[in-house]
Design an enzyme around this catalytic site. Structure first.
Site, PDB file in Angstrom:
ATOM      1  N   ASP A  22       0.487  -1.072  -0.273  1.00  0.00           N
ATOM      2  CA  ASP A  22      -0.005  -0.089   0.031  1.00  0.00           C
ATOM      3  C   ASP A  22       0.861   1.429  -0.029  1.00  0.00           C
ATOM      4  O   ASP A  22       1.894   1.537   0.851  1.00  0.00           O
ATOM      5  CB  ASP A  22      -0.870   0.137   1.275  1.00  0.00           C
ATOM      6  CG  ASP A  22      -1.346  -1.233   1.987  1.00  0.00           C
ATOM      7  OD1 ASP A  22      -1.576  -2.158   0.928  1.00  0.00           O
ATOM      8  OD2 ASP A  22      -2.182  -1.283   2.680  1.00  0.00           O
ATOM      9  N   GLU A 203     -10.462  -2.714   4.468  1.00  0.00           N
ATOM     10  CA  GLU A 203      -9.000  -1.974   4.588  1.00  0.00           C
ATOM     11  C   GLU A 203      -8.968  -0.541   3.971  1.00  0.00           C
ATOM     12  O   GLU A 203      -9.515  -0.429   2.980  1.00  0.00           O
ATOM     13  CB  GLU A 203      -7.887  -2.988   4.202  1.00  0.00           C
ATOM     14  CG  GLU A 203      -8.001  -4.287   4.462  1.00  0.00           C
ATOM     15  CD  GLU A 203      -6.874  -5.297   4.248  1.00  0.00           C
ATOM     16  OE1 GLU A 203      -6.061  -5.797   5.138  1.00  0.00           O
ATOM     17  OE2 GLU A 203      -6.516  -5.363   3.087  1.00  0.00           O
TER      18      GLU A 203
HETATM   19  C1  FRU Z   1      -3.761  -3.576   2.869  1.00  0.00           C
HETATM   20  C2  FRU Z   1      -3.070  -3.995   4.202  1.00  0.00           C
HETATM   21  C3  FRU Z   1      -3.489  -3.223   5.220  1.00  0.00           C
HETATM   22  C4  FRU Z   1      -2.450  -3.216   6.084  1.00  0.00           C
HETATM   23  C5  FRU Z   1      -1.301  -3.418   5.389  1.00  0.00           C
HETATM   24  C6  FRU Z   1      -0.219  -4.457   5.801  1.00  0.00           C
HETATM   25  O1  FRU Z   1      -3.173  -4.165   1.695  1.00  0.00           O
HETATM   26  O2  FRU Z   1      -3.613  -5.427   4.458  1.00  0.00           O
HETATM   27  O3  FRU Z   1      -4.749  -3.309   5.860  1.00  0.00           O
HETATM   28  O4  FRU Z   1      -2.126  -1.857   7.165  1.00  0.00           O
HETATM   29  O5  FRU Z   1      -1.593  -3.975   4.070  1.00  0.00           O
HETATM   30  O6  FRU Z   1       0.915  -4.396   4.867  1.00  0.00           O
END
Ligand code: FRU
Length: 447
Positions: A22, A203
């Protein structure tokens, strides 16, 4: 393993030699765009996650910086956001122009001294415009006793003169909203959801005020869902509604698809840009870890400005790439694509060439198929999109191809499709159906 140079994009950010997922902490600050990102400094797979960092002045050419917020032996630093605390509301900054404050999730492991196994929100402060960061001594700043409370996106809500945080209770399919005067003490305001599909994780939420073409603004709640994406695996949706500083109320209860391709996730908006601008992760949790690139893995989408448009079906997001001038290595083509017509993107110049087929069906819908641009079978089961709804008339297509990363902006950006492919090396040709003829290709810009 040798470097897969032909798969390295020119206009889409990739980390030099590591894994990323992300985008985090997107902010335009003093003329520089900052892109922090979920980063494993130790390898090409997910793990040891902290915040990497890159900067750019044009959203196209990114320069990777030293990592910003590393994992510790007790916690990883999961997704979050950055704001400019111009008037030092936190009291943690030094210097006349306040500080940058990062708000992120501490994903605590079982050895964590105070919050074992929990996900809690923490802050870090930078007094040098994002170059270096220090964790706040009083972390965490927000704890709900939850194992799945993450991805804080903070913005300034001027009408109420406070900071607002949206974050998720991922497993409950809820967005929880808190407010604060100082980025340290947070008060619960409201929760939104559950809504939409059951049995998925929510998310990386974002709540952003978006201009409506023709006048006014509305609030858009961006959300990443895994699984349940339109094209399978993880994907993104949005709700349009109102936000009064306390509660988000969606117009219709069902969300709309943000991007109809398989590879747009965790997109959130930049803080500090004059126009609402989003950027996402160019992959899908269903197969991200299998991508046959080396020594990096995963890329970001291009930055896109968004606006809301009145359509016959109600308000919908329009997205257009911010940068009009792309490096010469990127192929960009525009065409009008009628019903029952197709465009083919070829890569390579012999009979092993890879191809991606972009086809309008008899009912006007669109199917994009990468089945013949996946020599190692990474996308098995995710080759063709389901039929993407489009009006039953010719539509404009703006097509961007960057080392296998394909972005389509259709019907003026009301429909976007992000799709990664892993073509063989070679030149790119964009052709219309059979018999083959070239689609009008924009003159490449000098690099
Ligand atoms: C989304 C996620 C988020 C988390 C991050 C961990 O892709 O699962 O919810 O903060 O990636 O790398």
């Amino acid at each position: 393993m040798s470097e897969t140079t032909h798969l390295r994009p020119a206009a889409h950010f990739t980390a030099r030699d590591t894994w990323l997922n992300d985008p985090n902490g997107l902010i335009l600050h003093k003329g520089v765009y900052h892109l922090f990102f979920q980063h494993n400094p130790n390898g090409q797979s997910w793990g040891d996650i902290g915040w990497g960092h890159a900067t750019s002045t044009d959203l196209i050419r990114w320069e990777e910086q030293p990592p910003a917020i590393p994992a510790t032996s007790h916690e990883m630093a999961f997704s979050g956001s950055v704001v400019w605390d111009r008037f030092n509301t936190s009291g943690l900054g030094s210097g006349p122009e306040g500080s940058l404050v990062a708000v992120f999730t501490s994903a605590c492991n079982d050895t964590h001294p105070t919050h074992p196994g929990l996900q809690v929100q923490s802050i870090a402060v930078s007094d040098d415009d994002g170059a270096t960061w220090r964790r706040h001594d009083g972390n965490p700043v927000l704890d709900r006793g939850s194992k799945d409370f993450r991805d804080p996106k903070v913005f300034r809500h001027e009408p109420s003169g406070r900071w607002v945080m949206v974050a998720v209770e991922a497993a409950d399919r809820q967005v929880v909203i808190h407010s604060s005067a100082n980025l340290i003490d947070w008060r619960f305001e409201s929760a939104f959801g559950p809504a939409g599909q059951p049995d998925v994780l929510w998310e990386c939420p974002d709540l952003v005020e978006v201009p409506v073409e023709g006048g006014g603004t509305r609030w858009v709640l961006l959300l990443s869902i895994n699984p349940g994406g339109f094209a399978g695996g993880s994907g993104m949706v949005y709700f349009v509604g109102d936000f009064d500083g306390h509660t988000f109320v969606a117009d219709p209860p069902e969300p709309h698809v943000l991007d109809f391709g398989p590879d747009c996730y965790a997109a959130v908006s930049f803080s500090g840009t004059p126009r609402a601008t989003i950027l996402g992760w160019f992959s899908n949790w269903a197969y991200a870890l299998e991508a046959p690139t080396w020594p990096w893995r995963s890329a970001m989408t291009l930055a896109r400005t968004v606006s809301l448009v009145h359509t016959d079906d109600g308000l919908r997001l329009r997205a257009v790439p911010v940068a009009d001038e792309l490096p010469g290595a990127v192929t960009r083509a525009t065409a009008t694509l009628g019903v029952d017509e197709e465009i083919v993107v070829w890569t390579g110049d012999d009979d092993r060439a890879s191809r991606v087929v972009i086809r309008r069906e008899a009912d006007g819908s669109l199917v994009v198929d990468r089945g013949e641009a996946d020599p190692s079978g990474v996308h098995e089961g995710f080759h063709a999109t389901p039929p993407i709804p489009l009006p039953n008339r010719p539509v404009e297509v703006d097509l961007i191809v960057d080392a296998g990363l394909i972005e389509l902006y259709l019907d003026g950006g009301l429909v976007t499709v992000s799709m990664q492919t892993f073509p063989v090396p070679g030149p790119v040709r964009v052709e219309r159906g059979e018999p083959a003829h070239q689609v009008e290709t924009r003159r490449p810009m000098p690099t």
